[in-house]
Design a protein around this motif. Sequence first.
Motif, PDB file in Angstrom:
ATOM      1  N   GLN A  77     -45.761  32.469  50.566  1.00  0.00           N
ATOM      2  CA  GLN A  77     -45.814  33.327  51.749  1.00  0.00           C
ATOM      3  C   GLN A  77     -45.017  34.609  51.531  1.00  0.00           C
ATOM      4  O   GLN A  77     -43.858  34.582  51.123  1.00  0.00           O
ATOM      5  CB  GLN A  77     -45.249  32.585  52.955  1.00  0.00           C
ATOM      6  N   PHE A 100     -44.681  39.133  55.905  1.00  0.00           N
ATOM      7  CA  PHE A 100     -45.500  39.874  56.861  1.00  0.00           C
ATOM      8  C   PHE A 100     -44.625  40.394  58.003  1.00  0.00           C
ATOM      9  O   PHE A 100     -43.809  39.664  58.567  1.00  0.00           O
ATOM     10  CB  PHE A 100     -46.605  38.988  57.437  1.00  0.00           C
ATOM     11  N   GLY A 101     -44.793  41.667  58.338  1.00  0.00           N
ATOM     12  CA  GLY A 101     -44.031  42.278  59.421  1.00  0.00           C
ATOM     13  C   GLY A 101     -42.699  42.843  58.997  1.00  0.00           C
ATOM     14  O   GLY A 101     -42.060  43.582  59.763  1.00  0.00           O
ATOM     15  N   TYR A 111     -43.280  44.149  52.630  1.00  0.00           N
ATOM     16  CA  TYR A 111     -44.149  42.973  52.644  1.00  0.00           C
ATOM     17  C   TYR A 111     -44.174  42.276  51.291  1.00  0.00           C
ATOM     18  O   TYR A 111     -44.270  41.045  51.219  1.00  0.00           O
ATOM     19  CB  TYR A 111     -45.576  43.379  53.038  1.00  0.00           C
ATOM     20  N   SER A 166     -49.648  44.153  64.776  1.00  0.00           N
ATOM     21  CA  SER A 166     -48.368  43.450  64.685  1.00  0.00           C
ATOM     22  C   SER A 166     -48.541  41.944  64.525  1.00  0.00           C
ATOM     23  O   SER A 166     -47.616  41.250  64.089  1.00  0.00           O
ATOM     24  CB  SER A 166     -47.514  43.738  65.921  1.00  0.00           C
ATOM     25  N   GLN A 167     -49.709  41.431  64.890  1.00  0.00           N
ATOM     26  CA  GLN A 167     -49.965  40.002  64.776  1.00  0.00           C
ATOM     27  C   GLN A 167     -50.846  39.715  63.563  1.00  0.00           C
ATOM     28  O   GLN A 167     -51.815  40.436  63.300  1.00  0.00           O
ATOM     29  CB  GLN A 167     -50.648  39.477  66.038  1.00  0.00           C
ATOM     30  N   SER A 168     -50.511  38.649  62.865  1.00  0.00           N
ATOM     31  CA  SER A 168     -51.223  38.307  61.641  1.00  0.00           C
ATOM     32  C   SER A 168     -52.716  38.097  61.887  1.00  0.00           C
ATOM     33  O   SER A 168     -53.554  38.523  61.094  1.00  0.00           O
ATOM     34  CB  SER A 168     -50.605  37.053  61.020  1.00  0.00           C
ATOM     35  N   LYS A 169     -53.068  37.448  63.010  1.00  0.00           N
ATOM     36  CA  LYS A 169     -54.477  37.161  63.273  1.00  0.00           C
ATOM     37  C   LYS A 169     -55.280  38.439  63.502  1.00  0.00           C
ATOM     38  O   LYS A 169     -56.453  38.526  63.128  1.00  0.00           O
ATOM     39  CB  LYS A 169     -54.623  36.217  64.463  1.00  0.00           C
ATOM     40  N   TYR A 203     -54.500  41.420  62.190  1.00  0.00           N
ATOM     41  CA  TYR A 203     -54.579  42.037  60.865  1.00  0.00           C
ATOM     42  C   TYR A 203     -55.708  41.411  60.056  1.00  0.00           C
ATOM     43  O   TYR A 203     -56.479  42.112  59.394  1.00  0.00           O
ATOM     44  CB  TYR A 203     -53.246  41.870  60.153  1.00  0.00           C
ATOM     45  N   GLN A 204     -55.848  40.087  60.147  1.00  0.00           N
ATOM     46  CA  GLN A 204     -56.875  39.399  59.383  1.00  0.00           C
ATOM     47  C   GLN A 204     -58.271  39.785  59.838  1.00  0.00           C
ATOM     48  O   GLN A 204     -59.199  39.896  59.029  1.00  0.00           O
ATOM     49  CB  GLN A 204     -56.688  37.885  59.480  1.00  0.00           C
ATOM     50  N   THR A 238     -49.205  27.272  54.842  1.00  0.00           N
ATOM     51  CA  THR A 238     -49.423  28.508  55.609  1.00  0.00           C
ATOM     52  C   THR A 238     -50.565  29.300  54.992  1.00  0.00           C
ATOM     53  O   THR A 238     -50.864  29.161  53.797  1.00  0.00           O
ATOM     54  CB  THR A 238     -48.158  29.401  55.617  1.00  0.00           C
ATOM     55  N   ARG A 263     -50.648  32.825  55.959  1.00  0.00           N
ATOM     56  CA  ARG A 263     -50.036  34.159  55.886  1.00  0.00           C
ATOM     57  C   ARG A 263     -48.530  34.034  55.964  1.00  0.00           C
ATOM     58  O   ARG A 263     -48.007  33.085  56.517  1.00  0.00           O
ATOM     59  CB  ARG A 263     -50.530  35.038  57.046  1.00  0.00           C
TER      60      ARG A 263
END
Length: 235
Positions: A11, A14-15, A19, A110-113, A115-116, A233, A235
């Motif tokens: 991992q 992220f954020g 990175y 700002s949220q991984s989902k 971004y994906q 995980t 991300r």
Amino acid sequence: MATLYLIRHGQASFGAEDYDKLSELGCRQASAVGRYLAAHGIYLDAAYSGNLLRQRETTELALASQPQAVPHQIDSRFNEVRNDEQIEHLVPRIVESNPAIRALMEKGLSQSKDYQKVIEAVFNYWVSPQCDAAGIQSWEDYAGGVRDALGDLVREQGSGKTVAVFTSGGTIATAVSQVLGLGGEHAYKFYEPVFNCSITQLFYSGDKISLSYFNDRSFLQLMGRETDENLVTYR
């Protein structure tokens, strides 16, 4: 017959401001994959990685469990897809016809989902015939680099070897789609589900490369139970 393991990095952060380094969990994942390999008698003759920090850190932590020193070669052709470059150059085109992506960009990633979701739209546009953006790495150049890197590795290492490539999800997805004879339009299907520090196994003999299994993370599930920690995980 020789064995080639494609191992995704642990991992990343992220954020965070940077990175491209492993998170604390990512370090534990990388050490866990190393312990798994050694415990199951998987002794590497050689290791490869891209030059990204998260890939090199994963390699070093995993190789620490090998009983003998393992040569580590760095090859930038095993780097990740240039997501930031693609977002910068391709999103302005995509949002013209995709209001959902426009809304996500206006909201901020700002949220991984979120971004994906943007990565999915960008990647699928990037590999399509409609993408003719200048000034960025093309899908043809990137995919060709992955193909050539694997071919060079196979020729350099030869038969009877056990080799690991510590790389990233996009590279693994590209390699698997190529081994299966699939075009770029199928690559994202293998990209999104790749877990951190998952293992994909290939066999090769001469110039022939075959897929044995894809994206195994069961060992992380088992090892996490031993320490009461979730080591799995995306991300």
